[in-house]
Design a protein around this motif. Sequence first.
Motif, PDB file in Angstrom:
ATOM      1  N   PRO A 147       0.807  -1.240   0.000  1.00 31.02           N
ATOM      2  CA  PRO A 147       0.000   0.000   0.000  1.00 31.02           C
ATOM      3  C   PRO A 147       0.837   1.285   0.000  1.00 31.02           C
ATOM      4  O   PRO A 147       0.338   2.335  -0.430  1.00 31.02           O
ATOM      5  N   GLU A 148       2.091   1.211   0.463  1.00 31.58           N
ATOM      6  CA  GLU A 148       2.965   2.386   0.467  1.00 31.58           C
ATOM      7  C   GLU A 148       3.252   2.875  -0.949  1.00 31.58           C
ATOM      8  O   GLU A 148       3.524   4.058  -1.167  1.00 31.58           O
ATOM      9  N   ASN A 149       3.176   1.977  -1.924  1.00 31.12           N
ATOM     10  CA  ASN A 149       3.494   2.320  -3.312  1.00 31.12           C
ATOM     11  C   ASN A 149       2.244   2.832  -4.031  1.00 31.12           C
ATOM     12  O   ASN A 149       1.300   2.077  -4.260  1.00 31.12           O
ATOM     13  N   ASN A 150       2.251   4.098  -4.354  1.00 29.31           N
ATOM     14  CA  ASN A 150       1.077   4.741  -4.956  1.00 29.31           C
ATOM     15  C   ASN A 150       0.739   4.155  -6.326  1.00 29.31           C
ATOM     16  O   ASN A 150       1.623   3.840  -7.129  1.00 29.31           O
ATOM     17  N   ASN A 151      -0.555   4.056  -6.568  1.00 29.54           N
ATOM     18  CA  ASN A 151      -1.070   3.640  -7.873  1.00 29.54           C
ATOM     19  C   ASN A 151      -1.690   4.833  -8.587  1.00 29.54           C
ATOM     20  O   ASN A 151      -2.173   5.745  -7.934  1.00 29.54           O
ATOM     21  N   PRO A 152      -1.751   4.789  -9.919  1.00 28.90           N
ATOM     22  CA  PRO A 152      -1.063   3.826 -10.773  1.00 28.90           C
ATOM     23  C   PRO A 152       0.417   4.183 -10.893  1.00 28.90           C
ATOM     24  O   PRO A 152       0.802   5.322 -10.618  1.00 28.90           O
ATOM     25  N   PHE A 153       1.233   3.220 -11.301  1.00 26.66           N
ATOM     26  CA  PHE A 153       2.665   3.489 -11.393  1.00 26.66           C
ATOM     27  C   PHE A 153       3.257   2.904 -12.669  1.00 26.66           C
ATOM     28  O   PHE A 153       2.681   2.010 -13.293  1.00 26.66           O
ATOM     29  N   VAL A 154       4.415   3.429 -13.029  1.00 28.63           N
ATOM     30  CA  VAL A 154       5.227   2.872 -14.103  1.00 28.63           C
ATOM     31  C   VAL A 154       6.217   1.916 -13.444  1.00 28.63           C
ATOM     32  O   VAL A 154       6.974   2.313 -12.553  1.00 28.63           O
ATOM     33  N   ALA A 155       6.212   0.658 -13.840  1.00 25.74           N
ATOM     34  CA  ALA A 155       7.097  -0.342 -13.245  1.00 25.74           C
ATOM     35  C   ALA A 155       8.422  -0.390 -14.007  1.00 25.74           C
ATOM     36  O   ALA A 155       8.437  -0.459 -15.239  1.00 25.74           O
ATOM     37  N   ILE A 156       9.514  -0.355 -13.242  1.00 23.95           N
ATOM     38  CA  ILE A 156      10.851  -0.496 -13.820  1.00 23.95           C
ATOM     39  C   ILE A 156      11.533  -1.648 -13.095  1.00 23.95           C
ATOM     40  O   ILE A 156      11.916  -1.522 -11.931  1.00 23.95           O
ATOM     41  N   THR A 157      11.650  -2.802 -13.757  1.00 20.95           N
ATOM     42  CA  THR A 157      12.285  -3.957 -13.136  1.00 20.95           C
ATOM     43  C   THR A 157      13.793  -3.871 -13.333  1.00 20.95           C
ATOM     44  O   THR A 157      14.271  -3.545 -14.416  1.00 20.95           O
ATOM     45  N   THR A 158      14.532  -4.173 -12.272  1.00 22.01           N
ATOM     46  CA  THR A 158      15.976  -3.916 -12.275  1.00 22.01           C
ATOM     47  C   THR A 158      16.833  -5.173 -12.208  1.00 22.01           C
ATOM     48  O   THR A 158      18.054  -5.079 -12.186  1.00 22.01           O
ATOM     49  N   CYS A 159      16.229  -6.351 -12.166  1.00 24.46           N
ATOM     50  CA  CYS A 159      17.025  -7.576 -12.177  1.00 24.46           C
ATOM     51  C   CYS A 159      16.316  -8.661 -12.967  1.00 24.46           C
ATOM     52  O   CYS A 159      15.103  -8.626 -13.134  1.00 24.46           O
ATOM     53  N   ASN A 160      17.071  -9.627 -13.462  1.00 24.44           N
ATOM     54  CA  ASN A 160      16.516 -10.653 -14.331  1.00 24.44           C
ATOM     55  C   ASN A 160      15.478 -11.514 -13.631  1.00 24.44           C
ATOM     56  O   ASN A 160      14.503 -11.941 -14.240  1.00 24.44           O
ATOM     57  N   GLU A 199       2.647   0.877 -17.324  1.00 27.46           N
ATOM     58  CA  GLU A 199       3.566   0.309 -18.310  1.00 27.46           C
ATOM     59  C   GLU A 199       4.718  -0.319 -17.542  1.00 27.46           C
ATOM     60  O   GLU A 199       4.982   0.050 -16.397  1.00 27.46           O
ATOM     61  N   ARG A 200       5.398  -1.257 -18.157  1.00 29.37           N
ATOM     62  CA  ARG A 200       6.504  -1.952 -17.497  1.00 29.37           C
ATOM     63  C   ARG A 200       7.722  -1.939 -18.397  1.00 29.37           C
ATOM     64  O   ARG A 200       7.644  -2.277 -19.569  1.00 29.37           O
ATOM     65  N   PHE A 201       8.858  -1.551 -17.831  1.00 32.34           N
ATOM     66  CA  PHE A 201      10.126  -1.529 -18.553  1.00 32.34           C
ATOM     67  C   PHE A 201      11.143  -2.367 -17.791  1.00 32.34           C
ATOM     68  O   PHE A 201      11.163  -2.355 -16.558  1.00 32.34           O
ATOM     69  N   HIS A 202      11.992  -3.081 -18.526  1.00 35.90           N
ATOM     70  CA  HIS A 202      13.037  -3.867 -17.879  1.00 35.90           C
ATOM     71  C   HIS A 202      14.377  -3.155 -18.042  1.00 35.90           C
ATOM     72  O   HIS A 202      14.827  -2.904 -19.152  1.00 35.90           O
ATOM     73  N   LEU A 203      14.982  -2.815 -16.911  1.00 36.22           N
ATOM     74  CA  LEU A 203      16.242  -2.065 -16.894  1.00 36.22           C
ATOM     75  C   LEU A 203      17.197  -2.751 -15.908  1.00 36.22           C
ATOM     76  O   LEU A 203      17.375  -2.305 -14.783  1.00 36.22           O
ATOM     77  N   PRO A 204      17.807  -3.869 -16.311  1.00 35.87           N
ATOM     78  CA  PRO A 204      18.638  -4.634 -15.384  1.00 35.87           C
ATOM     79  C   PRO A 204      19.972  -3.956 -15.065  1.00 35.87           C
ATOM     80  O   PRO A 204      20.563  -3.291 -15.913  1.00 35.87           O
ATOM     81  N   PHE A 205      20.412  -4.136 -13.829  1.00 38.29           N
ATOM     82  CA  PHE A 205      21.716  -3.645 -13.382  1.00 38.29           C
ATOM     83  C   PHE A 205      22.493  -4.794 -12.748  1.00 38.29           C
ATOM     84  O   PHE A 205      21.905  -5.757 -12.241  1.00 38.29           O
ATOM     85  N   VAL A 206      23.813  -4.678 -12.752  1.00 38.70           N
ATOM     86  CA  VAL A 206      24.663  -5.692 -12.128  1.00 38.70           C
ATOM     87  C   VAL A 206      24.396  -5.719 -10.627  1.00 38.70           C
ATOM     88  O   VAL A 206      24.356  -4.679  -9.973  1.00 38.70           O
ATOM     89  N   ASP A 207      24.212  -6.913 -10.092  1.00 36.34           N
ATOM     90  CA  ASP A 207      23.921  -7.069  -8.664  1.00 36.34           C
ATOM     91  C   ASP A 207      25.230  -7.067  -7.870  1.00 36.34           C
ATOM     92  O   ASP A 207      26.053  -7.976  -8.037  1.00 36.34           O
ATOM     93  N   PRO A 208      25.435  -6.077  -6.995  1.00 32.35           N
ATOM     94  CA  PRO A 208      26.668  -6.041  -6.202  1.00 32.35           C
ATOM     95  C   PRO A 208      26.720  -7.121  -5.137  1.00 32.35           C
ATOM     96  O   PRO A 208      27.758  -7.318  -4.497  1.00 32.35           O
ATOM     97  N   LYS A 209      25.632  -7.832  -4.940  1.00 27.47           N
ATOM     98  CA  LYS A 209      25.570  -8.878  -3.909  1.00 27.47           C
ATOM     99  C   LYS A 209      26.693  -9.902  -4.071  1.00 27.47           C
ATOM    100  O   LYS A 209      27.200 -10.447  -3.081  1.00 27.47           O
TER     101      LYS A 209
END
Length: 207
Positions: free
Chosen positions: A138-151, A165-175
């Motif tokens: 519930p903390e995340n306001n709707n509607p939103f643009v989703a940006i996924t950051t990992c595979n 809308e949903r966009f995939h924008l992966p980044f290297v995981d420093p984990k």
Amino acid sequence: MVKIATTSTKNFFKNAVKSVIISEDRKETLSKIAKYITQEYKKSGVVNLNFICTHNSRRSQLGQVWAFFAAEYFNLKINSFSGGTEVTAFFRNTVKTLQKVGFTFQVADFSHQNPKYHISFEGTSKSILGFSKRYDHPENNNPFVAITTCNNADANCPFIPEALERFHLPFVDPKAFDETEKQDEAYLKTSKQIAAEIYFIFQKVSL
């Protein structure tokens, strides 16, 4: 509140976009994201971004925090949120990486498993609430643009009904570098990459 900055947030943000090399393919993706945000912004005057990664502990948190800063920097009414497909914690190395570039973290609700932080930076009276949560919290306001950051998030979230809308924008995981001598360098590099690409997107929206 802990503050261990080694540089100012503004300087890091400005230098990131100058020092990070963004490929042409990546710029094409970033431009598509910026174009969509611009269209929505013109329609409603405000846009919610939700950065999504499996555990909501590293890359998605960095995305939310840098988008929060970018909205202030470019004077845009863009709200930033983050979430995961699982709940873990705002990982301590992610917190330390952001503190080093001037962000302040004040504990809002202490929990050994998943503390909540009020996150801010010098020059603003605003703050965001940072903690690990599902993308549909519930903390995340709707509607939103989703940006996924990992595979993993890309595979596990084929359909996000709340998303405009949903966009995939992966980044290297420093984990992968946790508990190694390259840990700090890896987190800083990922943070800088995310800051630079957020700058690229928001600058286009502001034009």
